[in-house]
Write a protein that holds these residues in place. Structure first.
Motif, short mmCIF file in Angstrom:
data_model
loop_
_atom_site.label_atom_id
_atom_site.label_comp_id
_atom_site.label_asym_id
_atom_site.label_seq_id
_atom_site.Cartn_x
_atom_site.Cartn_y
_atom_site.Cartn_z
N ILE A 6 24.80 -17.29 8.64
CA ILE A 6 23.63 -17.99 9.19
C ILE A 6 22.34 -17.55 8.49
N ARG A 17 14.33 -27.97 2.05
CA ARG A 17 13.24 -28.65 2.75
C ARG A 17 11.93 -28.62 1.98
N THR B 90 13.97 -26.01 12.63
CA THR B 90 13.70 -26.78 13.85
C THR B 90 13.83 -25.85 15.06
N GLU B 93 17.43 -25.03 15.54
CA GLU B 93 17.93 -24.07 14.54
C GLU B 93 17.46 -22.65 14.83
N ASN B 94 16.23 -22.51 15.31
CA ASN B 94 15.76 -21.18 15.69
C ASN B 94 16.61 -20.59 16.82
N GLU B 96 19.75 -21.49 17.58
CA GLU B 96 21.08 -21.30 17.02
C GLU B 96 21.16 -19.98 16.24
N PHE B 97 20.15 -19.76 15.42
CA PHE B 97 20.08 -18.55 14.60
C PHE B 97 20.15 -17.30 15.50
#
Ligand SMILES: Nc1ncnc2c1ncn2[C@@H]1O[C@H](COP(=O)(O)OP(=O)(O)OP(=O)(O)O)[C@@H](O)[C@H]1O
Ligand SMILES: [Mg+2]
Lengths: 248, 261
Positions: A6, A17, B90, B93-94, B96-97
């Motif tokens: 991750i 991006r 996003t 994602e923050n 999830e991380f």
């Protein structure tokens, strides 16, 4: 493992991006390739050395890998300033895994950048001796990228903010590039320059690329990989040693 | 759960935390109050392995942050005072991380992320990059992220700063429930005295790096002969405004605030 993944993924997403960063960091190699490649082409040919653009392309690929890797490694400073570094530093994972995840991510980004530069060079007239060499060349790019990303992370562990960045660019990254044989052949150099080039790890990365892509290696592929591998291990361990000491 | 003995932190010659000692019991809600620059965040940074103490000892859940940082990191969760999100990712994602780093199993992680993003009313914005968020939205996301895993000890450094009253209220309700159901120990700082009075079991007041009083809100009021915690606080710490010797980080912080991030 999943944690390292991750961390890696984060770097990749950030890279993909920032379109402006991709385009921006392609412009410089392209400029070098065209200005020097076409500019010195005829002189080089007259000296009986063959096609300069072909000779130059692996050097420029090495250059873009060097710049992108060191920059990716130094992104730690960015993360520290914008606060995100804290989030990873208090998480239940070792500093070593954090360093590995980041470094793999940064190295992947730099390799992508190297591959892009290679493709662009081909577009502008670079002829690899064999198409089968492209894949091993990507491996060399990744190894080189790993080396310089760990170097970047190591440097970032010492710096508090981006103010030191210019210093590092001028006194470390630029010399690493110009003294590496990216722009000139390693054969028959003045002794001093020859020795300096031998100390510069980038020389071995570019030399290996030349060996693979245009059959014109100087140190020999075995030697190149050995040195690249050893220095990468050294920088990785030094990098994680210093990264362990980072405080907020 | 938390034990601190003679803890001191010096930045060069400046003593930010000056020989403090205190204890927080398991399942307790503990408020750490003090004027700007008193040394609250510095203490939290030492407890959470981000900063090495100059002298003194600490244990968290029985482990020493200096010698066993990994064991300590497995015991706590934290909401920082300063921004700590990745702006280029996003909201989802923050989250999830964070969930992956804290070993929250896949299914539970998805459920909690959805629940918490709805809780802070960011579910509709989950696929937006954080850099497009307002200051308050970022703060809400940080809170949601902090609640994603359920640690033994929760550090909250001015969690309600910049939050609207609705979010503030539901945050405290949520934390109270966690505290009740999972016996989570909560260590927080705030500048809202009524918040501390209402939520905390016990309070310590720190000023110029020293703990100058501690006890329940009632005890502090009695001790100072005042009617509210706010008055007790003022009577203990004086009325002068603290000028901070700002560190580079503080400058960054103020700059970012000033630009409305
Ligand atoms: N890295 C640093 N270098 C030098 N001084 C620092 C550093 N970090 C904090 N300080 C100083 O230590 C003191 C305590 O800071 P700290 O952040 O702990 O205060 P605080 O109680 O959290 O205040 P606030 O309510 O404003 O958050 C301040 O005077 C601050 O300037
Ligand atoms: Mg603080």
């Amino acid at each position: 493992m999943k944690k390292i993944y991750i961390l890696w993924l984060r770097q990749i997403k950030r890279y993909l991006r920032s379109k402006s960063r991709i385009v921006g960091s392609l412009a410089q190699p392209l400029l070098f390739l065209l200005a020097l490649g076409y500019g010195f082409g005829s002189v080089y040919q007259k000296a009986g050395e063959g096609n300069y653009l072909n000779f130059l392309a692996p050097g420029i690929i090495g250059m873009s890998i060097l710049f992108t890797s060191v920059f990716s490694g130094m992104e730690v400073i960015w993360d520290r300033q914008f606060g995100f570094l804290k989030e990873t530093l208090v998480a239940p994972m070792s500093r070593f895994s954090i360093m590995i995840g980041r470094t793999l991510g940064g190295a992947t980004v730099a390799t992508l950048q190297g591959v892009l530069v290679m493709l662009i060079s081909i577009l502008f007239g670079f002829h690899p001796a064999s198409w089968f060499a492209l894949l091993p060349a990507v491996f060399i790019m990744f190894l080189t990228a790993l080396l310089f990303t760990s170097l970047g992370t190591m440097i970032a562990s010492f710096l508090d903010d981006m103010q030191g960045f210019q210093l590092i660019m001028n006194f470390l990254v630029m010399p690493l590039f110009f003294l590496s044989g990216a722009l000139f052949p390693l054969q028959g150099l003045p002794t001093a320059l020859g020795i300096i080039a031998r100390i510069d790890p980038l020389s071995y990365g570019i030399d290996a690329l030349r060996g693979l892509l245009i059959n014109a290696g100087h140190y020999g592929l075995g030697m190149d990989i050995l040195v690249l591998g050893a220095v990468t291990l050294l920088f990785l361990s030094l990098g994680s040693y210093f990264f362990k000491k980072v405080q907020i | 759960m938390i034990e601190v003995k003679n803890l001191t932190k010096k930045f060069d010659d400046f003593v930010a935390v000056d020989n403090i000692s205190f204890q927080v019991k398991e399942g307790e809600i503990f408020a750490f109050l003090g004027p700007n620059g008193a040394g609250k965040s510095t203490t939290i940074k030492m407890l959470t392995t981000l900063l090495a103490p100059t002298t003194g000892t600490m244990t968290l859940n029985g482990h020493d942050p200096v010698r066993e940082p990994s064991a300590v990191r497995r015991s706590f969760g934290i909401v920082f005072q300063d921004p700590s999100l990745d702006d280029e990712l996003t909201a989802y994602e923050n989250m999830e991380f964070h969930g992956v780093l804290y070993d929250v199993p896949d299914k539970l992680r998805r459920e909690r992320i959805e629940y918490l993003l709805k809780f802070v009313e960011l579910w509709d914005r989950r696929d937006n990059l954080v850099k497009e968020f307002s200051g308050g939205m970022k703060r809400r996301l940080e809170i949601a992220r902090g609640l994603l895993h359920h640690p033994k000890i929760f550090f909250l450094d001015e969690p309600t700063l910049g939050l609207d009253p609705q979010t503030r209220n539901s945050l405290w309700n949520h934390l109270k429930e966690l505290n009740k159901n999972e016996k989570t120990t909560i260590f927080f700082t705030t500048h809202y005295m009524e918040e501390a009075e209402r939520i905390a079991d016990r309070i310590a007041i720190i000023d110029h790096g020293k703990i100058i009083a501690s006890g329940t809100a009632e005890e502090l009021k009695q001790k100072t002969n005042t009617g509210s915690l706010e008055d007790a606080f003022l009577s203990l710490t004086g009325k002068s405004i603290r000028e901070e010797s700002a560190s580079p980080n503080d400058h960054m912080r103020t700059m970012r605030r000033a630009h409305g991030h």
